[in-house]
Write an enzyme that holds these catalytic residues in place. Structure first.
Site, PDB file in Angstrom:
ATOM      1  N   GLU C  60       0.816  -1.215   0.000  1.00  0.00           N
ATOM      2  CA  GLU C  60       0.000   0.000   0.000  1.00  0.00           C
ATOM      3  C   GLU C  60       0.848   1.263   0.000  1.00  0.00           C
ATOM      4  OE1 GLU C  60      -0.764  -2.682   1.755  1.00  0.00           O
ATOM      5  OE2 GLU C  60      -2.763  -3.208   1.055  1.00  0.00           O
ATOM      6  N   HIS C 129     -11.628  -4.228   9.113  1.00  0.00           N
ATOM      7  CA  HIS C 129     -12.181  -4.140   7.749  1.00  0.00           C
ATOM      8  C   HIS C 129     -13.515  -3.388   7.715  1.00  0.00           C
ATOM      9  CE1 HIS C 129      -9.247  -7.325   6.903  1.00  0.00           C
ATOM     10  NE2 HIS C 129      -9.478  -7.171   5.627  1.00  0.00           N
TER      11      HIS C 129
END
Ligand SMILES: Cc1ncc(C[n+]2csc(CCOP(=O)(O)OP(=O)(O)O)c2C)c(N)n1
Ligand SMILES: Cc1ncc(C[n+]2csc(CCOP(=O)(O)OP(=O)(O)O)c2C)c(N)n1
Ligand SMILES: [Mg+2]
Ligand SMILES: [Mg+2]
Lengths: 324, 320, 324, 320
Positions: C60, C129
C-alpha cells in the site's frame, strides 16, 4: 521544591520505572548511546545496558509492531517514535494492532505499551517535522493519549502511562524539553484521565494542552490586568478525556475558548467544542471559539510558522471576543 | 529430522482437524449460517501441522487472515473456534473477533490478523520478549507469498536479524495473493532467497510434504531455540479453494493447475506414507479420523447451542 | 432516467474519464482481471489494457507513493486501496507526501491523484475491515475528501475528483455498491465542495454522509408522520466542507443532529458541531446531537455491529430529543 | 564507461559547487543565520555528481533529508537554494519548504524529503509515468543505508522490479543512520545484495571515486533507459561532518575512522586525477574553482537581499 527540566523529568520517570519493573524496556531510533534526538534517554544505556535500551533500524512499523508483540507476551515496552510526523509509517501497527488486539481477542490480551513521541512547531522544522497529530490517535478506540505541558505532569503521567495495561500514546513537545518546573522526587503518579485546572478563573474557560498551556497562562496574566479572569484547564490526557472537568468549568464561566497547535478540522478542539455544544449548550453566553493552527501544512520560514500557529495575540483576541 | 510415530500421528491428526474444520466451516458459510467472510486453509495443512509439531504450548505464533490452520495446529479448541465463527459469546473472542482474529493467548496464539504482513513484526517482538524474560521459547510467524511484498515483512525480518531473535518466518507460498499470481507480484523465483537481504538462512521446502516440512522446520526451530537466530522458511504450497469461501478461484487459475496441485493433496500423501512406509495400521488412522469427525460435530453443536453475545458486550474489553 | 447501481456509476465514471484523458490510469490490488474486491473496475482491463489497469503487489505504501510520483510528473493516477482500514500502511505517503508536496515545494508541484477506497460496516467484516476513517484525512491540510451516498453523486463526484488537480481521497461504502439510483448518462459533474440538501425540511437539520444519508432519509420519512420535518443535508465533500450550506440550514431549523458511521471523538461530526457552535450558536434552540458509532473497535457479531453503529432508532431518538 | 573531458570537468564543477554550498551553509547556520536544521552532503559529492552526469534535464530524481548535493548535481540554482535556506520568498519553495524540501519540478528534482525512504516509491511512480507517456527518461532515487531498512524501500524496489521500470536506486551507504552504525541496523555486508530479493542487478561501487561512480551509474542508467529495468547501485561513502550541522559526529564515530575516510576526499582524489591522469591544466581547474566561489558569494548576496515572505503567503499554495 527542586526544579528540573521537562526533559529531565521524562528521563527520571523512565529511570524510576525501569528500576522498579524489569519488564520495562526501551526501543527506538538512536535512543541508546546518542540519547535520542531530544536527549530524553541520555544515560539510560549506561545504567540499563543494551538489552533494555535498544537502538533500532529506521523501521517505524517494526518498532511499534515489536512493541505490540512484546507487550502481548509479558513485557512493558516503551517505544520511541522520533517525530510524531513519522507515525504515518507505523499507523497500521498503532491503530489496527496495538489499539484493537485486546478487543478483537475478546478481552484476553493486554497490550501494556507506551509510544513516546514528540510533536509541535517552533523550530522551523517544516511540514514533515512539526505536526500535531493527536487527533489521529484520539479517533481510534483502544488508545489512550497523553500530552503533558509541565515537567511535573511529564514525570507523573509517563510513570502512570508505563504502569497502564493499555497502549498509551505519549506526545511530548519539542519546545518544552528545556522548560523547567517543580517536580517532586520519587513516586509521583499523575493519574491518566484527570484534567488539571492550571489557573482558576471566573469569566472564561480556556482549554489548552501541551505547550499551549504556557501561552494560555501568559494570556491569562495579561488579561487579568484588563479585568478578565481566565480559567485555564489542561486536560493532560486527551483520551480518555475528563469531560466532567471541562463541563464544570464551562458551567462556571459560561464561555469557552479552546487552544491547540493542531489544525482545526476534526481535531481535539472540535471534540471539546462538540462535547460542550451537546452537554452544556444552555450554559454558554457566547459562541465557542477555537484558536488553532491555520489550515495549512506547517511552513518552514519562522515568520510563516509563527503566523500559522496560535499566538498570544490570537488567544487574547478570542478571549476578548467571547467576553465582549 | 524424522518424526517419531507419535509425532507423525499428531501431524496426521492435526492436518485432519484442519481439513475437517475448514470443510465444515465452508459448508456452514455457504448455507448462510456464518457471518463475515472466511479464508480456508485447505491444501496447506502440511505447513501448519509440520511446523507446529516442533512447538510447545509456551512457544508463540502469529497468523494471518487464513489463520484457522495455524490455530488448530497450535492446539486451539475447535469448539471455541467454531463458536467464534458463529459469532457466539462462547467463542474465542466472544464473537467480537471472528474468523480473522482468532487468538488464544494461553496457547501462544497471538492472533490471526486481517492486515497482510502485520503479524511479522509482532512475532519479532514476541521473540524479543521471550529472550528478555530468559525463556527458551520460539516464535513462528506464518504469512503468505503476497505478504512478502509488504514493508512489514522487510522491517520485521531485518529487525529479527540484527537482534538475532528466536523466530522462524514461515512463508506459505501458495502461488497467489488473492487473484494475483506470484510472477505478477514479485520477480524472485524463491521467496526464501530474500533471506539474503538479512543474512539469515533461507530454506525452501515442499509444503505438500508434511515430512519435509517437519524436517526443515525442526532445523529452523532448533536453531532459533539454541540462540542461532531467525530463519526464513518458504513452503511451496497451494490453496485448493478460492481466496475466500464464495470465490470459485477459477477466474484467475487454470483448472489444470488446480488439478495438478490437488494430485499432491498433503493429507492423502501423508496417509499413504503412514500406511506404506511407517506401517501404521489402517485401523489406527481410521480411529483418528472418526475422532476428528466427532470433534467437529461436537464443535458445531457447541457453537449452535451457545448464546449470542448481548449487545452491551460490545462496550466491554476495550481497555484492561 | 435510467437507474444503475452505485458500483456501475463508479465504473462508468472511471471508464468515461479514461476514455477522455489518456493520462488517467488505475493501480491497485486485484483490480485488473479480478475487477477489484468490490468489482468496481470489472471490465476496464479489457477496454484499457494492462498498462492502464495495473495490478499491484500488496504494498500500500508503494501504491500511493507510485501514484504521487506519477501525479507529480504528468499523469493522473487513480489508486485503489482495497479497504480504508489499510490506509495506516500508506498514511505517510498520503499525509506527508501527497498532501504536502505542493505546499512544501512552494506551489510549483501538482499532485492530481485520486485514492479510491471503501469503508464502513454492515458485512461483519470485523475491527480491521469496517472502519470509517475520513477524519484522519480531513485533519490533514492538502487533501480533499469525498464520500458519495448515491449513484449519481458517486459518478459525478468521481469524475470531478479525477479532473481535480489535487489529491482527493474518495471513500465509497461497502454496502452502497448494489444500491440503485437515477444517474444521467455521459457528462455529469458534481462539483467538489458543494453540499446537497437531500430533503428539505423546517424543524431540524440532519447532517449525514455516505450510507447514513439513506438512514437519515428513512428517518425523515418516519418522523414526517409525527409532524417533525427534517432537512437532510449531505455534505458529499467533507473537505473542503460546504459550511455555508450547513449554516444556512441550521439558521432555518435551529436544531442540529449529525449522523455518521465513524466514532465520535475528533470526528467529522465533532467538526460540524464545532463549526456550528462557533458560527451559529445563537440560532440553536437545542443542544447539538451527534449520532455516531459507539466508542469501540468494530465488533464482528452482526448483532454487536448493529448495536455499535447508528440505527434508525438512535437517529429518531436524537431528532425527537432536540425537537422536544 | 569513461567520462569525456567535458563530462569530467562537469563532474568536478558539480562536486565543487556542492562542497562550497555546504560549507557556506554550515557557516551561516552556525552563525545563527539559517533557521531549521541542515544535513550536509560533504564527503559524498562523488555520488550525486557521478550519477547525475548521465542525466538530462528531462530525467527525474527523488532525494532525501540530505538533499542539497542531489539538487545541485541535477542542476539546481544555488541562489534559489540559498534563498530557501534563508527562508526567503525568492527561494525554491518561497520559504515554505526549507532545506529538507527543495524541489525544482522543471529540472526533474521531485523533492528532497524529510521522511527517510519515502522518495523511493515516488521514484518508481515517476518512472512508470515516463513509460506511460512514452518518454525515454530515467528516474534516480537517492537514499541512505538507513533508508534501506524501511518498508518503503522494499515495496518500492519490488514494484519497480515487477513493472520493469526505468529507475536507478542509488543507495548512498555512508556507514551510519544518524548515530547508528550500519552493523547495528542491518546485518548484510553489501546493501547491493538486497537486489537479489527483486531479481534486479545489484552493484557496489566506491563512492569516493567519481570515475567509478560515473562508470557504474552509466551502466545502470543506460539499462534503465533502454528498457532493461531497474538497478540497485550501492555507493560506499562517508559523511565527513555530523548527521546535522551542530552534531559534531564524534560521540558515535572514532576520530581515526573519520580521518581514514577523509584521506579519500572525493574532490581531492578527482582533482588529482584530472591533473595527473587526464592532464587538465591547473589553470582550468582554478578557473572553475573561482567561478564556483563567485557563484556561492552571489547566491548568498541574492538570498540576503531577498525579501522574507509575507505572513499571508502561508495561506497560499495548498491547492492547485
Ligand atoms: C495490508 C493488506 N492489504 C490487502 C489486504 C487484502 N487481502 C487480504 S488477503 C490478501 C492476499 C494475501 O496473499 P498472501 O499473503 O499470499 O496470502 P494467501 O491469501 O495466499 O494465504 C489480500 C490482498 C489486507 N488484508 N491487508
Ligand atoms: C521515517 C523516518 N524515520 C526517522 C527519521 C529521522 N532521521 C532523519 S535522517 C535519519 C538517518 C538516515 O540515515 P540514512 O538513510 O543512512 O541517511 P544519511 O543521514 O546517512 O544520509 C533519521 C533516523 C526520518 N526523517 N524519517
Ligand atoms: Mg498467497
Ligand atoms: Mg547513512
Amino acid at each position: 521544591m527542586r526544579k528540573i527540566t521537562y526533559r529531565e523529568a521524562l528521563r527520571e520517570a523512565l529511570r524510576e520505572e525501569m528500576r522498579r519493573d524489569g519488564r520495562v524496556f526501551l526501543l527506538g531510533e538512536d535512543i541508546a548511546q546518542f540519547g535520542g534526538s531530544y536527549k530524553v534517554t541520555q544515560g539510560l544505556l549506561d545504567e540499563f545496558g543494551p538489552e533494555r535500551v535498544r537502538n533500532t533500524p529506521i523501521s517505524e512499523a517494526a518498532i511499534v509492531g515489536a512493541a505490540v508483540g512484546a507487550a502481548l507476551t509479558g513485557m512493558r515496552p516503551v517505544a520511541e517514535l522520533m517525530y510524531v510526523d513519522f507515525s504515518g509509517i507505523a499507523m497500521d501497527q498503532i491503530a489496527n494492532q496495538a489499539a484493537k488486539n485486546r478487543y478483537m481477542f475478546g478481552g484476553k490480551a493486554r497490550v501494556p505499551m507506551v509510544l513516546r513521541t514528540q510533536g509541535g512547531t517552533g523550530r522551523s522544522s517544516g511540514a514533515q517535522h512539526a505536526q500535531s497529530l493527536e487527533a489521529w490517535f484520539i479517533h481510534i478506540p483502544g488508545l489512550k493519549v497523553v500530552m503533558p505541558a509541565t515537567p511535573a505532569d511529564a514525570k507523573g503521567l509517563l510513570k502512570s502511562a508505563i504502569r497502564d495495561d493499555n497502549p498509551v500514546i505519549f506526545i511530548e513537545h519539542k519546545l518544552l524539553y528545556p522548560e523547567t518546573g517543580e517536580v517532586p522526587e520519587g513516586e509521583v503518579l499523575v493519574p491518566l484521565g484527570v484534567a488539571d485546572v492550571k489557573r482558576s478563573g471566573q469569566d472564561v474557560t480556556v482549554v489548552a494542552h501541551s505547550r499551549m498551556v504556557l501561552l494560555a497562562l501568559r494570556v491569562a496574566d495579561r488579561l487579568a490586568a484588563e479585568g478578565i479572569s481566565c480559567e485555564v484547564v489542561d486536560p493532560r490526557t486527551l483520551d480518555p478525556l475528563d469531560t466532567a472537568a471541562i463541563l464544570r468549568s464551562v458551567e462556571k464561566t459560561s464561555r469557552l475558548v479552546i487552544v491547540q497547535e493542531a489544525v482545526a478540522q476534526c481535531s481535539f478542539a472540535s471534540e471539546v467544542a462538540a462535547v460542550v455544544a451537546e452537554e452544556a449548550l444552555d450554559c454558554l453566553d457566547a459562541p465557542i471559539r477555537r484558536v488553532t493552527a491555520l489550515d495549512t501544512p506547517m511552513p518552514f520560514a519562522p515568520k510563516l510558522e509563527q503566523f500559522v500557529i496560535p499566538s498570544e495575540e490570537r488567544i487574547v483576541a478570542a478571549v476578548r471576543g467571547v467576553c465582549a | 529430522m524424522i518424526p517419531t510415530t507419535e509425532q507423525a500421528l499428531k501431524i496426521y491428526r492435526s492436518m485432519l482437524r484442519i481439513r475437517a474444520f475448514e470443510e465444515k466451516a465452508s459448508e456452514l458459510f455457504l448455507a448462510g449460517r456464518l457471518p463475515g467472510f472466511l479464508h480456508t486453509y485447505i491444501g496447506q495443512e502440511a505447513v501448519a501441522a509440520g511446523v507446529s509439531a516442533h512447538l510447545t504450548k509456551e512457544d508463540a505464533i502469529t497468523s494471518t487472515h487464513r489463520g484457522h490452520g495455524h490455530a488448530v495446529a497450535k492446539g486451539a479448541r475447535l469448539d471455541l473456534m467454531m463458536a467464534e465463527l458463529f459469532a457466539r459469546k462462547t467463542g474465542y473472542c466472544k464473537g467480537k473477533g471472528g474468523s480473522m482474529h482468532i487468538a488464544d493467548l494461553d496457547l501462544g496464539i497471538l492472533g490471526a490478523n486481517g492486515i497482510v504482513g502485520a503479524g511479522i513484526p509482532i512475532a519479532a517482538g514476541a521473540a524479543l520478549s521471550a529472550r528478555l524474560q530468559g525463556r527458551r521459547t520460539v516464535t513462528v510467524a506464518f504469512f503468505g507469498d503476497g505478504a512478502s511484498n509488504t514493508g512489514a515483512f522487510h522491517e520485521g525480518l531485518n529487525l529479527a536479524a540484527v537482534w538475532n531473535l528466536p523466530v522462524v518466518f514461515v512463508c506459505e507460498n501458495n502461488q497467489y495473493a488473492e487473484s494475483t499470481p506470484r510472477e505478477v507480484h514479485q520477480k524472485v523465483k524463491d521467496i526464501a532467497s530474500r533471506a539474503v537481504a538479512y543474512e539469515m538462512p533461507g530454506v525452501v521446502v515442499d509444503g505438500m510434504d508434511a515430512l519435509a516440512v517437519f524436517a526443515a522446520a525442526g532445523e529452523a526451530v532448533r536453531r532459533a531455540r539454541e540462540g542461532g537466530g531467525p530463519t526464513l522458511l518458504e513452503a511451496k504450497t497451494y490453496r485448493f479453494m478460492g481466496h475466500y469461501v464464495g470465490d470459485p478461484g477459477t477466474s484467475y487459475r487454470e483448472a489444470a493447475e488446480v488439478e495438478r496441485w490437488k494430485q499432491r493433496d498433503p493429507i492423502r500423501l501423508f496417509r499413504q506414507l503412514l500406511l506404506e512406509e511407517r506401517r501404521i495400521p489402517a485401523a489406527t488412522l481410521a480411529a483418528i479420523e472418526a475422532e476428528v469427525a466427532r470433534e467437529i460435530a461436537e464443535a458445531v453443536t457447541f457453537a449452535e447451542q451457545s448464546p449470542e453475545p448481548d449487545p452491551e458486550d460490545a462496550l466491554r474489553d476495550i481497555f484492561a
